[in-house]
Design an enzyme around this catalytic site. Structure first.
Site, PDB file in Angstrom:
ATOM      1  N   THR A 326       0.840  -1.206   0.000  1.00 23.87           N
ATOM      2  CA  THR A 326       0.000   0.000   0.000  1.00 23.87           C
ATOM      3  C   THR A 326       0.870   1.249   0.000  1.00 23.87           C
ATOM      4  OG1 THR A 326      -1.794  -1.132   1.178  1.00 23.87           O
ATOM      5  CG2 THR A 326      -1.785   1.277   1.236  1.00 23.87           C
ATOM      6  N   TRP A 329       2.714   1.477  -3.347  1.00 25.68           N
ATOM      7  CA  TRP A 329       1.787   1.820  -4.431  1.00 25.68           C
ATOM      8  C   TRP A 329       1.631   3.337  -4.550  1.00 25.68           C
ATOM      9  CZ3 TRP A 329      -2.873   4.501  -4.361  1.00 25.68           C
ATOM     10  CH2 TRP A 329      -3.647   4.441  -5.521  1.00 25.68           C
ATOM     11  N   HIS A 330       1.676   4.021  -3.408  1.00 25.21           N
ATOM     12  CA  HIS A 330       1.440   5.463  -3.420  1.00 25.21           C
ATOM     13  C   HIS A 330       2.592   6.241  -4.039  1.00 25.21           C
ATOM     14  CE1 HIS A 330      -2.011   4.766  -0.736  1.00 25.21           C
ATOM     15  NE2 HIS A 330      -2.396   5.972  -1.115  1.00 25.21           N
ATOM     16  N   GLY A 331       3.779   5.711  -4.042  1.00 28.72           N
ATOM     17  CA  GLY A 331       4.865   6.459  -4.661  1.00 28.72           C
ATOM     18  C   GLY A 331       6.216   5.812  -4.488  1.00 28.72           C
ATOM     19  N   PHE A 469      -0.066   9.874  -8.127  1.00 31.66           N
ATOM     20  CA  PHE A 469       0.101   8.477  -7.740  1.00 31.66           C
ATOM     21  C   PHE A 469      -0.366   7.523  -8.826  1.00 31.66           C
ATOM     22  CE2 PHE A 469      -0.979  10.770  -3.675  1.00 31.66           C
ATOM     23  CZ  PHE A 469       0.330  11.055  -3.388  1.00 31.66           C
TER      24      PHE A 469
END
Length: 469
Positions: A326, A329-331, A469
């Site tokens: 998680t 995934w955001h960056g 993102f």
């Protein structure tokens, strides 16, 4: 193209809706597909082949999985082809330079980063959508889509393309194949309401409260900008609170607009937010924040790993995997990984011990949750806007003097109060009241829309935070 611009609201959206409504039933998906491609290509035409490849990979994978359903090895091969192809593109465009930089730091090598790589808009979102389609076909939850235009319309549908909500194929597949009764007056009416209120969330609340944060970190460029190093500890906390409100109204406003436009087109997208800032635990917070992302990880990662069926140790391991992914995934940045690990630890503590105590409390669980969430946003925003994560945390937890928070409260106090009130169930009660009183709702929507447009005309363009993102 950004939803909260005059170009989109008064040109692209009405033209698209007019073409869509006037098109014969069997041509509606074609119109939606073409208009969505225009929307995406407006600022990303160079990266259109990436989107086209994502569509073709998963379209052909779905057909292959269904065709070889009786041959497990071939069936699985097509699923692997979908996952590797989708994640391969996401990994290349989003994480290549991150890995190069870390290899250089660890080994002392001098590998040059690929400066020509540009992150395609929305790739994190549409990658998860297309993968969920292939996985669902593999599981037998949906039939493979045989019409390439219909599948393309699902993938590039402009209301949710850039920043969600993450819409699974099964969420829209039925209505994707209903032509003559897809659009109804009730859906359009509700869609317009959601769009206007979502637009107001973005323009009036998110963009308004963001000025406080930008002033504190020195990014506004105006006379009020002071810079983080000159801010006092209370002022830094005030700034992080402002950022917490900004990212909520920014992202939930986008999602609300997307859901509203989906209804105008005849589709029912899943909700993405449910008043997350009233939560009484971190566990509850993540059931209310970015719900489609949480649902995706739960269904396609957590449960396949064993979920909570294999004992507490395996469950904690599964939670750790989900939250590492998680964050990542955001960056492509370590602060996002730290952010994921931070929430992983908090959720484990609640799972093992704290959650029963939180359920018994009344006021203190809300305070506990919001303090930890605000700290989490400090980790999230670190390294953004030129902010040093180390300096930000130092300013938050090592008392220091500097510019006073009282001055900024005088300027932003009313907006802060309104924003905080808008995070509570008061908003849902007002919306329920307006749904029952059509005349009042029409007047309120007209006033809100006019005020919002006035701010849009006067303000500079402010892209949505989750576009990155």
């Amino acid at each position: 193209m950004v939803f909260s611009t005059i170009l989109f609201v008064f040109r692209f959206l009405p033209i698209t809706l007019a073409l869509y409504y006037l098109a014969p039933g069997k041509w509606k998906n074609t119109v939606l597909f073409l208009c969505s491609l225009v929307f995406y290509s407006w600022g990303e035409v160079r990266l259109f082949p990436v989107m086209a490849a994502a569509i073709l990979i998963n379209y052909t994978a779905g057909l292959g999985i269904e065709k070889f359903a009786a041959k497990p090895k071939l069936k699985k091969a097509f699923l692997i082809y979908s996952i590797v192809g989708s994640l391969g593109m996401l990994g290349f465009f989003k994480y290549t330079n991150f890995f190069i930089q870390n290899i250089d730091a660890l080994t002392g090598a001098s590998i040059s980063t690929l400066d020509w790589i540009v992150l395609p808009l929305g790739i994190s979102f549409y990658t998860f959508q297309t993968m969920s389609y292939s996985i669902d076909v593999y599981r037998g939850d949906v039939k493979a889509e045989r019409n390439l235009i219909d599948f393309g319309a699902y993938v590039v549908m402009f209301p949710q393309l850039i920043a969600g909500p993450i819409v699974k194929y099964r969420d829209v597949s039925d209505r994707l194949h209903v032509y003559h009764q897809r659009v109804t007056l009730d859906r359009v009416d509700e869609g317009i309401s959601l769009f206007i209120f979502g637009l107001a969330k973005k323009v009036l609340l998110a963009d308004g409260i963001s000025k406080l944060w930008y002033d504190i970190v020195g990014q506004s460029g105006g006379d009020a900008a002071i810079g983080l190093s000159n801010a006092s500890t209370p002022l830094v906390w005030l700034g992080i609170l402002a950022y917490s409100l900004q990212i909520y109204f920014d992202f939930s406003g986008y999602s609300m607009m997307g859901i509203g436009m989906g209804k105008m087109l005849g589709f029912d997208f899943p909700d993405n937010f449910n008043l997350p800032y009233i939560s009484r635990s971190i566990t509850e917070f993540w059931r209310r924040w970015h719900m489609t992302l949480s649902s995706w990880f739960r269904e396609y990662v957590y449960i396949p790993l064993g979920g909570n069926r294999l004992g507490i140790r395996r469950q904690l391991f599964n939670i750790a995997v989900v939250w590492f992914l998680t964050g990542f995934w955001h960056g492509a940045n370590w602060n996002f990984i730290f952010w994921g690990v931070y929430y992983c630890i908090l959720l484990m503590i609640e799972k093992l011990w704290l959650l029963p105590h939180l359920k018994k409390g009344r006021v203190w669980p809300h305070i506990y949750t919001m303090v930890l969430v605000v700290i989490g946003w400090a980790l999230f925003v670190g390294s953004d806007y030129g902010v040093s994560l180390g300096l930000l945390l130092q300013k938050m937890f090592v008392p220091s003097g500097g510019a006073s928070a009282l001055y900024y409260l005088r300027n932003y106090g009313v907006l802060l109060a309104v924003s905080i009130l808008a995070c509570t169930p008061v908003t849902t009660k007002i919306y329920a009241f307006l749904k029952r009183h059509v005349a009042v709702r029409g007047l309120v929507l007209a006033v809100v829309f006019l005020i919002t447009v006035a701010y849009m005309v006067d303000a500079t363009n402010s892209p949505f935070l989750y576009f990155r993102f």
